[in-house]
Design a protein around this motif. Sequence first.
Motif, PDB file in Angstrom:
ATOM      1  N   LEU A   3      -7.607  -8.946  -7.677  1.00  0.00           N
ATOM      2  CA  LEU A   3      -7.913  -7.521  -7.797  1.00  0.00           C
ATOM      3  C   LEU A   3      -9.189  -7.298  -8.599  1.00  0.00           C
ATOM      4  O   LEU A   3     -10.026  -6.475  -8.225  1.00  0.00           O
ATOM      5  N   CYS A  20      -5.994  -6.660  -1.517  1.00  0.00           N
ATOM      6  CA  CYS A  20      -6.681  -5.843  -2.530  1.00  0.00           C
ATOM      7  C   CYS A  20      -7.873  -5.104  -1.938  1.00  0.00           C
ATOM      8  O   CYS A  20      -8.149  -3.966  -2.310  1.00  0.00           O
ATOM      9  N   SER A  21      -8.566  -5.740  -1.004  1.00  0.00           N
ATOM     10  CA  SER A  21      -9.734  -5.116  -0.361  1.00  0.00           C
ATOM     11  C   SER A  21      -9.350  -3.899   0.473  1.00  0.00           C
ATOM     12  O   SER A  21     -10.166  -2.993   0.656  1.00  0.00           O
ATOM     13  N   GLN A  35      -5.143   3.238  -5.432  1.00  0.00           N
ATOM     14  CA  GLN A  35      -4.116   2.219  -5.255  1.00  0.00           C
ATOM     15  C   GLN A  35      -4.437   0.964  -6.072  1.00  0.00           C
ATOM     16  O   GLN A  35      -3.541   0.351  -6.644  1.00  0.00           O
ATOM     17  N   GLN A  36      -5.700   0.603  -6.138  1.00  0.00           N
ATOM     18  CA  GLN A  36      -6.109  -0.546  -6.946  1.00  0.00           C
ATOM     19  C   GLN A  36      -5.802  -0.296  -8.421  1.00  0.00           C
ATOM     20  O   GLN A  36      -5.288  -1.180  -9.117  1.00  0.00           O
ATOM     21  N   ASP A  37      -6.096   0.897  -8.890  1.00  0.00           N
ATOM     22  CA  ASP A  37      -5.794   1.232 -10.286  1.00  0.00           C
ATOM     23  C   ASP A  37      -4.289   1.203 -10.552  1.00  0.00           C
ATOM     24  O   ASP A  37      -3.844   0.707 -11.586  1.00  0.00           O
ATOM     25  N   SER A  52       0.829  -1.212   0.000  1.00  0.00           N
ATOM     26  CA  SER A  52       0.000   0.000   0.000  1.00  0.00           C
ATOM     27  C   SER A  52       0.863   1.262   0.000  1.00  0.00           C
ATOM     28  O   SER A  52       0.515   2.254  -0.638  1.00  0.00           O
ATOM     29  N   ALA A 110     -12.099  -5.209  -7.037  1.00  0.00           N
ATOM     30  CA  ALA A 110     -12.288  -3.871  -7.611  1.00  0.00           C
ATOM     31  C   ALA A 110     -13.288  -3.851  -8.757  1.00  0.00           C
ATOM     32  O   ALA A 110     -13.749  -2.780  -9.145  1.00  0.00           O
ATOM     33  N   THR A 122      -9.241   3.018  -4.138  1.00  0.00           N
ATOM     34  CA  THR A 122      -9.498   2.883  -5.577  1.00  0.00           C
ATOM     35  C   THR A 122      -8.277   3.306  -6.390  1.00  0.00           C
ATOM     36  O   THR A 122      -7.907   2.628  -7.351  1.00  0.00           O
ATOM     37  N   LEU A 133      -6.991  -1.731  -0.217  1.00  0.00           N
ATOM     38  CA  LEU A 133      -6.414  -0.645  -1.016  1.00  0.00           C
ATOM     39  C   LEU A 133      -7.498   0.344  -1.425  1.00  0.00           C
ATOM     40  O   LEU A 133      -8.648  -0.041  -1.644  1.00  0.00           O
ATOM     41  N   CYS A 170     -12.081  -1.112 -12.583  1.00  0.00           N
ATOM     42  CA  CYS A 170     -10.635  -0.914 -12.408  1.00  0.00           C
ATOM     43  C   CYS A 170      -9.917  -1.181 -13.728  1.00  0.00           C
ATOM     44  O   CYS A 170      -9.078  -0.390 -14.152  1.00  0.00           O
TER      45      CYS A 170
END
Length: 98
Positions: free
Chosen positions: A77, A42-43, A49-51, A4, A81, A47, A45, A85
Motif C-alpha cells: 500500500l 492496492c492500485s 479506500q487506501q486511507d 474494496s 499510495a 484514495t 482502490l 496515505c
Amino acid sequence: MSLSQLLQDPPYEFEQQDKQRAYEQVMICLSDTADNKLKDICSNLSTDQQDTLMRYLYKGLESCENSLKLLKWHGALSEVAGLGCIMRVLSEKRKRVL
C-alpha cells in the motif's frame, strides 16, 4: 464480500460490535489474499479506500495478530499510495475510529 466493498463505507459512527465485525471481515480478506496480488489490489482502490485500509492495517498491527501479512500489505500500500496515505492517516485532526 470483496476488500474494496468492505473499505467503501467503513463503520466509523456505528456500535462497537459493528466495528469489530467489519474489522474481522477485513482481516479475513487481507489474510486470504496471495502476496503477489497485494500491489494490484492496492492500485485499484480509491484514495479514500487506501486511507481506510491503512487505518485497518494500523489497528491490526496494534493487536500483533498476523503481523507479517499486515506488514506485507503495508509495504504494498505504501508503494502504491505513497507516504501521503500514511501522513493523512496519522495526522488526522478528528481520529476516525474503526
